[in-house]
Design an enzyme around this catalytic site. Structure first.
Site: not given
Length: 623
Positions: A437, A175
Site C-alpha cells: 500500500s 494518515s
C-alpha cells in the site's frame, strides 16, 4: 470551552435524567456527560439523548477503540468508540500507567508527541489540540514531553523517539483515511509501532483509569507554560536531513538533472519536508501542486485523500505536469508516510505505478547502490530486505539470485519495524522494506514507512536512469526480465457490516464441509492454504502458521498450482475486505498479456466463488 455550550443548565440537567431504557447504556451516557469537558462533543451526546436516538448512542458509547494495524483509529466526534478529547486523555492516562511500569527512568526519558493537519470543527477536535491534550496528561504527571510545535510527517515521531532516547512516541494522525477520521499511533522506545503484548497491556491500563485524573489534563495552555515541555522540531529536522544525505549516491548527477518533478502533498504535511529533502539530494525543489500544497482538513480538491487510489485522485498533479513538461509526478499522502509515483509515457499517457512495482524499482536501486559501496561478497550475508506477506514476492526473487536475505512479516509496518530492531541487534542491515500500500523504507533511518525519504530516493533513481536513456517503466521491465515477471493486482470490496465479513470467512473455512477449505479457484488447484486468523498452514509439517496468529482480524492466503498467490484480508482501519493477488513467473517467461489474463481469471473466481459480492451486498472497487 464552556461546560454548557450556550445551553440552559436546567435543561441539561433534565436531559441527563432521561433514560434510554438500557441500564448499561444509561451508565455510559452518565459517565460521558460527567467526564467530558468539551462542550461541543458533550452537546452531541445530549442531543442524541434528547432525540431518543438509542441506536446511535449505543454505537458511540457501547464499545471502545482497540489497536489495529495503525494504532487507534476512528471517526472524530463524541463517544467512547470515537476520537475526541476524552478518549485521547483516557488513552494517554493508560499509556502513562503502562510506561511507568515498564521504564524505571520514564520521568527522565519522557515521550515524543507529533500531529498532522486534520480537524473537525463541529467536534472542536483537531490533531494539534489532541496532541496538546496528550502532552497535558503527561506533563500533569511530571513527565517530560517533546511536543512538535507544528505538524510533521509521521516518521518524524519514531525518528525523534530514537534520537532523543524517549520511552515512547504518540502521533495524532489518520494518515490517508477520509476527512472524518483521526487516530492515535503509539511508538515504543525502539521507534517501532507497538505490537503485542504492549497494545493489549495499554488497553488494559486505559480501562483501569477511565475518569480523567485531573483538570490539568484539559489544559492546552500547559504546553506553553510548563518547563518540562520542549520543542524538538528544529533539531530533529536538521538531524533527519543530515542523515537522509546518506541515501544520496549521485549528488553531482542530481545537480545537472534535466528532469522536472511535480509534488502533491494532498493537503497534508509533506510540502515543506519534501522540498528540503530534494535540496539535500542536490535537486532543485519539485514543483508543488498549488491547490494541494497547503494544509486543508477538508481535503477539498480530492474525493478521498489517498494517493493509492491512482489516476483519479492524481488529476491535478498530472495536468500540472503536462503544463510544466514534467515527466515524473510524486504524491505523498496527508501524513507523508506513503508515496505514489506516476511517469509520463511516450506511448500512452501516464503510467501510475502500483506499490509492488515501486518496490521492485526501489529494491533494485537500493541493492544496486549497496553493491557499489560493498564490493566484498561476504558483506551480502548481513543484508536483509523485508516485506509484508500480502506484498509482492519480487524481493524474494532478488534475494534468491543475489544472495541476500529476505523475510516476510504480517501486514502493517509495525511488524517490519520490530523485525528491523531484532535484526540490528545481531549485526544485520535492512536496506529496504515495504508494504504494497505504497509504504516504503529506504535504508534504516527510521523503523517506519517514510514518504519524504522515498520521494528523494525515487527522484535520484529517475535522474540516474535518465542519464542512461531509460525511464522508470523501462527499468521495471528490465528488472522483470532478470528476476521474473511479477504481475499483481490489489483491490477491495466495501462491507459496512462486520457480521457479514465474519460469515464470509467462516464459509471459506468450511467450504467443502466442516473444517475443509476450498480445493480449487477458477479451475486451478489450490496447493497450500494459510489462515493466520486460526493459525493453520497446510504447507508446514505440523500444519501450524510460522507467522504470529492474529485472531482479531481475518486473513487467508491461497497458493495455486499455476503460481498465483492470493490473500483475502479484513482491513484494520476501514470497512473493507482487501484482496491481494500476484502471479510470479520464472525468469524468461515474458508474455505479460497471457500472465495478466491468467491473473484476471483467478481474481474473478476469487470474488465470485469466495466473497459472493451480490449475495453479501458488497460494494466493488477496482484500483
Amino acid at each position: 470551552m464552556g461546560d454548557n455550550n450556550g445551553l440552559n443548565g436546567d435543561l441539561n440537567a433534565n436531559v441527563r435524567c432521561q433514560s434510554t431504557g438500557d441500564p448499561q447504556l444509561d451508565k455510559a451516557v452518565h459517565q460521558w456527560l460527567t467526564w467530558d469537558q468539551n462542550g461541543q462533543t458533550r452537546s452531541q451526546v445530549e442531543a442524541l439523548l434528547a432525540a431518543g436516538n438509542v441506536d446511535e448512542l449505543k454505537t458511540r458509547l457501547g464499545s471502545r477503540m482497540s489497536f489495529g494495524t495503525a494504532g487507534l483509529r476512528a471517526p472524530m466526534g463524541a463517544g467512547f468508540s470515537r476520537i475526541n478529547d476524552l478518549t485521547v486523555i483516557q488513552s494517554t492516562q493508560g499509556l502513562y500507567s503502562y510506561l511507568s511500569r515498564c521504564f524505571p527512568d520514564f520521568c527522565s526519558r519522557g515521550v515524543v508527541v507529533g500531529f498532522d493537519t486534520r480537524g473537525q470543527e463541529e467536534s472542536g477536535c483537531s490533531s494539534q489540540r489532541l496532541a496538546k491534550m496528550t502532552a497535558a496528561v503527561m506533563l500533569s504527571r511530571d513527565v517530560p514531553v517533546h511536543l512538535f510545535s507544528t505538524f510533521v510527517p509521521t516518521p518524524y515521531v519514531p525518528y525523534a523517539v530514537r534520537k532523543l532516547g524517549a520511552a515512547a512516541g504518540v502521533m495524532i494522525t489518520a494518515s490517508h483515511n477520509r476527512k472524518e477520521d483521526n487516530g492515535y499511533k503509539v511508538y515504543w522506545c525502539n521507534g517501532a509501532q507497538i505490537s503485542s503484548p504492549h497494545d493489549k497491556e495499554i488497553l488494559r491500563s486505559i480501562e483501569e483509569q477511565l475518569e480523567p485524573w485531573s483538570s490539568s489534563c484539559w489544559e492546552e495552555e500547559l504546553v506553553e507554560s510548563c518547563s518540562l515541555r520542549t520543542d524538538p522540531l528544529a533539531w530533529i529536522n536538521s538531524c533527519y536531513m543530515e542523515e537522509l544525505a546518506s541515501l544520496c549516491f549521485h549528488r553531482d548527477l542530481n545537480r545537472s538533472c534535466p528532469l522536472k518533478f511535480i509534488h502533491s502533498s494532498f493537503h497534508g504535511v509533506g510540502h515543506v519536508f519534501v522540498q528540503q529533502a530534494f535540496r539535500t539530494f542536490g535537486f532543485a525543489p519539485p514543483i508543488p501542486v498549488p491547490e494541494q500544497k497547503d494544509p486543508d482538513p477538508n481535503f477539498s480538491s480530492v474525493r478521498i485523500p489517498n494517493p493509492e487510489e491512482g489516476e483519479s485522485v492524481l488529476e491535478l498533479s498530472l495536468h500540472l505536469a503536462e503544463r510544466e513538461n514534467a515527466r515524473i509526478v510524486l504524491a505523498t499522502d496527508p501524513d507523508a508516510d506513503r508515496l505514489a509515483v506516476a511517469e509520463q509515457s511516450d506511448r500512452c499517457g501516464w503510467k501510475v505505478f502500483s506499490g509492488n512495482e515501486l518496490a521492485a524499482l526501489l529494491g533494485w536501486w537500493m541493492f544496486f547502490n549497496w553493491k557499489e559501496t560493498h564490493p566484498d561478497p561476504a558483506d551480502t550475508q548481513r543484508v536483509y530486505m523485508l516485506a509484508t506477506t500480502v506484498s509482492s514476492k519480487i524481493l524474494q526473487a532478488f534475494a534468491r539470485i543475489e544472495g541476500f536475505h529476505f523475510e516476510e512479516t504480517l501486514p502493517g509496518f509495525k511488524w517490519i519495524g520490530n523485525r528491523m530492531h531484532e535484526l540490528a541487534k545481531t549485526g544485520n542491515h535492512v536496506i529496504f522494506a515495504f508494504e504494497e500500500s505504497i509504504g516504503f523504507l529506504c535504508g534504516n533511518m527510521v523503523p517506519e514507512k517514510d514518504g519524504v525519504s522515498s520521494a528523494a530516493v525515487m527522484a535520484e533513481m529517475a535522474a540516474y536512469l535518465c542519464s542512461k536513456n531509460l525511464t522508470l517503466d523501462q527499468q521495471l521491465h528490465n528488472i522483470y526480465q532478470t528476476y521474473g515477471y511479477h504481475v499483481s493486482q490489489t483491490s477491495y470490496v466495501i462491507c459496512h457490516d462486520p457480521p457479514t465479513i465474519q460469515k464470509i470467512f467462516n464459509r471459506i473455512r468450511n467450504f467443502n464441509g466442516e473444517g475443509l477449505y476450498p480445493k480449487t479457484c477458477g479451475g486451478y488447484s489450490i496447493v497450500h492454504i494459510r489462515d493466520v486468523t486460526t493459525g493453520y498452514d497446510s504447507s508446514q509439517p505440523d500444519l501450524r502458521c510460522v507467522l504470529p496468529v492474529t485472531r482479531s482480524s481475518q486473513m487467508i492466503t491461497f497458493v495455486l498450482k499455476n503460481g498465483v498467490v492470493a490473500t483475502l484480508r479484513s482491513s484494520g482501519t476501514e470497512p473493507k475486505i482487501k484482496y491481494y493477488t500476484e502471479l510470479c513467473a520464472p525468469p524468461g517467461k515474458s508474455d505479460v498479456t497471457c500472465l495478466e489474463a491468467e491473473l484476471r481469471k483467478v481474481i474473478a473466481a476469487l470474488l465470485e466463488e469466495f466473497l459472493e459480492p451480490e449475495r453479501n451486498n458488497l460494494i466493488r472497487r477496482f484500483i
